[in-house]
Design a protein around this motif. Structure first.
Motif, PDB file in Angstrom:
ATOM      1  N   LEU A 195     -12.833  -2.455  -4.165  1.00  0.00           N
ATOM      2  CA  LEU A 195     -12.851  -1.463  -5.245  1.00  0.00           C
ATOM      3  C   LEU A 195     -13.331  -2.152  -6.513  1.00  0.00           C
ATOM      4  O   LEU A 195     -12.543  -2.484  -7.397  1.00  0.00           O
ATOM      5  N   PRO A 196     -14.622  -2.395  -6.634  1.00  0.00           N
ATOM      6  CA  PRO A 196     -15.153  -3.164  -7.769  1.00  0.00           C
ATOM      7  C   PRO A 196     -15.052  -2.394  -9.075  1.00  0.00           C
ATOM      8  O   PRO A 196     -14.464  -1.317  -9.149  1.00  0.00           O
ATOM      9  N   GLY A 197     -15.679  -2.945 -10.110  1.00  0.00           N
ATOM     10  CA  GLY A 197     -15.493  -2.468 -11.475  1.00  0.00           C
ATOM     11  C   GLY A 197     -15.822  -1.019 -11.729  1.00  0.00           C
ATOM     12  O   GLY A 197     -15.398  -0.459 -12.743  1.00  0.00           O
ATOM     13  N   ASP A 198     -16.583  -0.358 -10.842  1.00  0.00           N
ATOM     14  CA  ASP A 198     -16.916   1.036 -11.097  1.00  0.00           C
ATOM     15  C   ASP A 198     -15.737   1.961 -10.826  1.00  0.00           C
ATOM     16  O   ASP A 198     -15.773   3.138 -11.160  1.00  0.00           O
ATOM     17  N   HIS A 199     -14.659   1.441 -10.213  1.00  0.00           N
ATOM     18  CA  HIS A 199     -13.458   2.238 -10.015  1.00  0.00           C
ATOM     19  C   HIS A 199     -12.588   2.165 -11.270  1.00  0.00           C
ATOM     20  O   HIS A 199     -12.616   1.196 -12.021  1.00  0.00           O
ATOM     21  N   ASN A 200     -11.795   3.194 -11.468  1.00  0.00           N
ATOM     22  CA  ASN A 200     -10.899   3.246 -12.605  1.00  0.00           C
ATOM     23  C   ASN A 200      -9.868   2.122 -12.517  1.00  0.00           C
ATOM     24  O   ASN A 200      -9.144   2.006 -11.524  1.00  0.00           O
ATOM     25  N   VAL A 201      -9.790   1.285 -13.557  1.00  0.00           N
ATOM     26  CA  VAL A 201      -8.895   0.131 -13.532  1.00  0.00           C
ATOM     27  C   VAL A 201      -7.439   0.569 -13.406  1.00  0.00           C
ATOM     28  O   VAL A 201      -6.652  -0.030 -12.667  1.00  0.00           O
ATOM     29  N   GLU A 202      -7.088   1.641 -14.122  1.00  0.00           N
ATOM     30  CA  GLU A 202      -5.710   2.112 -14.061  1.00  0.00           C
ATOM     31  C   GLU A 202      -5.361   2.583 -12.648  1.00  0.00           C
ATOM     32  O   GLU A 202      -4.217   2.451 -12.198  1.00  0.00           O
ATOM     33  N   TYR A 203      -6.338   3.143 -11.963  1.00  0.00           N
ATOM     34  CA  TYR A 203      -6.140   3.581 -10.583  1.00  0.00           C
ATOM     35  C   TYR A 203      -5.827   2.389  -9.687  1.00  0.00           C
ATOM     36  O   TYR A 203      -4.898   2.410  -8.879  1.00  0.00           O
ATOM     37  N   VAL A 204      -6.589   1.306  -9.851  1.00  0.00           N
ATOM     38  CA  VAL A 204      -6.348   0.095  -9.065  1.00  0.00           C
ATOM     39  C   VAL A 204      -4.971  -0.476  -9.390  1.00  0.00           C
ATOM     40  O   VAL A 204      -4.233  -0.913  -8.496  1.00  0.00           O
ATOM     41  N   GLN A 205      -4.602  -0.471 -10.669  1.00  0.00           N
ATOM     42  CA  GLN A 205      -3.285  -0.972 -11.052  1.00  0.00           C
ATOM     43  C   GLN A 205      -2.178  -0.170 -10.383  1.00  0.00           C
ATOM     44  O   GLN A 205      -1.189  -0.730  -9.901  1.00  0.00           O
ATOM     45  N   GLN A 206      -2.353   1.150 -10.341  1.00  0.00           N
ATOM     46  CA  GLN A 206      -1.312   1.971  -9.733  1.00  0.00           C
ATOM     47  C   GLN A 206      -1.251   1.746  -8.221  1.00  0.00           C
ATOM     48  O   GLN A 206      -0.164   1.710  -7.633  1.00  0.00           O
ATOM     49  N   ILE A 207      -2.399   1.581  -7.585  1.00  0.00           N
ATOM     50  CA  ILE A 207      -2.406   1.267  -6.154  1.00  0.00           C
ATOM     51  C   ILE A 207      -1.594   0.002  -5.899  1.00  0.00           C
ATOM     52  O   ILE A 207      -0.731  -0.051  -5.016  1.00  0.00           O
ATOM     53  N   LEU A 208      -1.854  -1.031  -6.688  1.00  0.00           N
ATOM     54  CA  LEU A 208      -1.163  -2.302  -6.485  1.00  0.00           C
ATOM     55  C   LEU A 208       0.321  -2.188  -6.809  1.00  0.00           C
ATOM     56  O   LEU A 208       1.155  -2.839  -6.172  1.00  0.00           O
ATOM     57  N   ASP A 209       0.670  -1.375  -7.802  1.00  0.00           N
ATOM     58  CA  ASP A 209       2.089  -1.186  -8.098  1.00  0.00           C
ATOM     59  C   ASP A 209       2.804  -0.491  -6.944  1.00  0.00           C
ATOM     60  O   ASP A 209       3.955  -0.799  -6.633  1.00  0.00           O
ATOM     61  N   ILE A 210       2.126   0.460  -6.300  1.00  0.00           N
ATOM     62  CA  ILE A 210       2.722   1.109  -5.139  1.00  0.00           C
ATOM     63  C   ILE A 210       2.894   0.101  -4.009  1.00  0.00           C
ATOM     64  O   ILE A 210       3.931   0.047  -3.342  1.00  0.00           O
ATOM     65  N   ILE A 211       1.887  -0.740  -3.797  1.00  0.00           N
ATOM     66  CA  ILE A 211       1.989  -1.767  -2.765  1.00  0.00           C
ATOM     67  C   ILE A 211       3.173  -2.687  -3.054  1.00  0.00           C
ATOM     68  O   ILE A 211       3.883  -3.130  -2.151  1.00  0.00           O
ATOM     69  N   ASN A 212       3.381  -2.988  -4.324  1.00  0.00           N
ATOM     70  CA  ASN A 212       4.447  -3.912  -4.708  1.00  0.00           C
ATOM     71  C   ASN A 212       5.843  -3.383  -4.425  1.00  0.00           C
ATOM     72  O   ASN A 212       6.795  -4.159  -4.355  1.00  0.00           O
ATOM     73  N   ARG A 213       5.992  -2.071  -4.305  1.00  0.00           N
ATOM     74  CA  ARG A 213       7.332  -1.535  -4.090  1.00  0.00           C
ATOM     75  C   ARG A 213       7.925  -2.146  -2.830  1.00  0.00           C
ATOM     76  O   ARG A 213       7.326  -2.083  -1.758  1.00  0.00           O
ATOM     77  N   PRO A 214       9.096  -2.746  -2.947  1.00  0.00           N
ATOM     78  CA  PRO A 214       9.639  -3.518  -1.826  1.00  0.00           C
ATOM     79  C   PRO A 214       9.843  -2.708  -0.555  1.00  0.00           C
ATOM     80  O   PRO A 214       9.717  -3.233   0.544  1.00  0.00           O
ATOM     81  N   TYR A 215      10.166  -1.422  -0.696  1.00  0.00           N
ATOM     82  CA  TYR A 215      10.486  -0.620   0.481  1.00  0.00           C
ATOM     83  C   TYR A 215       9.252  -0.009   1.130  1.00  0.00           C
ATOM     84  O   TYR A 215       9.362   0.705   2.126  1.00  0.00           O
ATOM     85  N   VAL A 216       8.060  -0.242   0.587  1.00  0.00           N
ATOM     86  CA  VAL A 216       6.830   0.309   1.153  1.00  0.00           C
ATOM     87  C   VAL A 216       6.193  -0.733   2.065  1.00  0.00           C
ATOM     88  O   VAL A 216       5.859  -1.832   1.631  1.00  0.00           O
ATOM     89  N   GLY A 217       6.045  -0.381   3.340  1.00  0.00           N
ATOM     90  CA  GLY A 217       5.423  -1.290   4.290  1.00  0.00           C
ATOM     91  C   GLY A 217       3.942  -1.018   4.470  1.00  0.00           C
ATOM     92  O   GLY A 217       3.142  -1.935   4.612  1.00  0.00           O
ATOM     93  N   SER A 218       3.551   0.264   4.461  1.00  0.00           N
ATOM     94  CA  SER A 218       2.142   0.631   4.587  1.00  0.00           C
ATOM     95  C   SER A 218       1.952   2.025   4.020  1.00  0.00           C
ATOM     96  O   SER A 218       2.904   2.802   3.924  1.00  0.00           O
ATOM     97  N   TYR A 219       0.725   2.349   3.630  1.00  0.00           N
ATOM     98  CA  TYR A 219       0.468   3.695   3.136  1.00  0.00           C
ATOM     99  C   TYR A 219      -1.026   3.986   3.097  1.00  0.00           C
ATOM    100  O   TYR A 219      -1.866   3.087   3.086  1.00  0.00           O
TER     101      TYR A 219
END
Length: 398
Positions: free
Chosen positions: A338-362
């Motif tokens: 997801l290079p620079g043409d994607h919304n940075v805030e969108y990428v941040q939110q994706i990674l924050d969701i991944i970081n949630r300890p109880y989330v294994g996959s999505y």
């Protein structure tokens, strides 16, 4: 831009307390212990029995003992009336008041309001700071005045709650307008900065009279101050392990301040710099972070592990090294897919969701062709599988 909705799936979660009917115990005659009263708590996935045991000496605390009816695991949560409890109640009020002032820059307003309501209810029904630690849903942040007026970094202390505010793990509460993350080396094993050398520099950077930065931040996160330190109780160990696996969220969502007097191949520092550089539109290059950034650029070309081995990056804990390696690999993969043409805030939110300890996959929406499985260490995107070191640990993250 409207942030897309992310559909999350997770392994069975540990039972969560629902404290809406919780009542405080009564005290009997001095010098006696009343019999425990038990009741069932509504939970997700299992049943908990709450045994409330008031200890009736005048200066003795009450203990709330939670028993998992399936595993028979028990956890004691200290509850004490008096100055410490008054500090806790003040912390709850101060924290929820701080959340009201937060204007989420990227999170959807409706989602933020929903998360606000849920977290405020959870915190207000908590009976002690021990219960907050047990549930592992909030960050400790040090207040600005406390940070700027100390002589050395303050060690984390759950009995000194007036120095803190609690911020939820949910996306949008920790933000780069209100919050600062501090990255630095530890000078000794027993104290990161015993003589206040680094602290003095950070205070100058972040707002003392002759400071270089005029940012109106309110809260700051320093590992020594905001995470339980040794010796830790069993629940503090669980809290520490859980929150350690979420550090990437802080590096990504806070404003970042760093001081590295010389280059040392510290893997955690590299991971913190990676989050700062790879998940923002712009980043600042200084003499003391330049080598770390150069090594990240090498990782894009040659891979993470070869570069870590080349420069002999280490963590004190071997399990930490595996975690750091996995997050570096994942960050670089996301940046490439997801290079620079994607919304940075969108990428941040994706990674924050991944970081949630109880989330294994999505499955990421609206990118239906992207599936991230952090338990297996696989990103499937446009039919192609990309591998990284698995970063989900059921024993810690559930």
């Amino acid at each position: 831009m409207t942030i897309p909705v992310l559909r999350a799936s997770s392994p069975p979660a540990r039972a969560m307390l629902r404290p809406e009917n919780r009542k405080r115990s009564r005290r009997g005659k001095k010098g006696t212990i009343s019999g425990p009263r038990a009741r069932h708590l509504s939970t997700s996935g299992s049943t908990l029995l709450e045994l409330r045991i008031p200890v009736l000496e005048s200066d003795a605390p009450d203990f709330l003992v939670f028993v998992n009816a399936r595993s028979k695991h028990t956890t004691s949560l200290l509850y004490r009336e008096g100055p410490l409890q008054a500090e806790f109640e003040s912390l709850v009020k101060r924290s929820t008041a701080a959340w009201k002032r937060i204007q989420p820059e990227y999170a959807e307003r409706g989602t933020f309001d929903e998360n606000f309501s849920r977290n405020a209810t959870r915190l207000r029904y908590s009976m002690s700071i021990q219960e907050v630690i047990y549930n592992r849903q909030f960050w400790f942040f040090q207040l600005r005045d406390s940070f700027l007026n100390q002589k050395t970094f303050r060690k984390w202390d759950p009995s000194q709650l007036d120095h803190y505010v609690l911020l939820p793990l949910d996306y949008g509460f920790v933000n780069n307008a209100d919050c600062v993350f501090v990255s630095h080396y530890w000078r000794t094993k027993d104290h990161p900065d015993p003589h206040g050398i680094d602290l003095d520099q950070f205070q100058r950077d972040l707002g003392m009279a002759d400071g270089d930065w005029s940012g109106e931040w309110s809260f700051i996160w320093v590992d020594w101050t905001c995470m339980p330190q040794s010796p830790r109780t069993p629940d503090q160990k669980r809290y520490f392990r859980r929150m350690l696996r979420c550090i990437s969220m802080l590096c990504r969502d806070c404003c970042m301040s760093w001081r590295f007097p010389d280059f040392r191949p510290r893997a955690w520092v590299l991971a913190e710099i990676a989050e700062y550089c790879l998940t923002h539109r712009n980043h600042v290059v200084t003499d003391d972070n330049r080598k770390f950034i150069n090594h990240l650029q090498e990782m894009v070309v040659f891979g993470v592990r070869p570069v870590l081995e080349k420069y002999d990056y280490k963590c004190t804990s071997e399990s930490d090294m595996r975690l750091v390696t996995g997050w570096l690999e994942l960050d670089i993969l996301i940046a490439q897919l997801l290079p620079g043409d994607h919304n940075v805030e969108y990428v941040q939110q994706i990674l924050d969701i991944i970081n949630r300890p109880y989330v294994g996959s999505y499955q990421v929406q609206p990118l239906d062709n992207m599936l991230i499985d952090k338990a297996a260490g696989i990103i499937t995107y446009k039919g192609v599988k990309h591998h990284f070191t698995p970063i989900y640990d059921l024993s810690v993250d559930s």
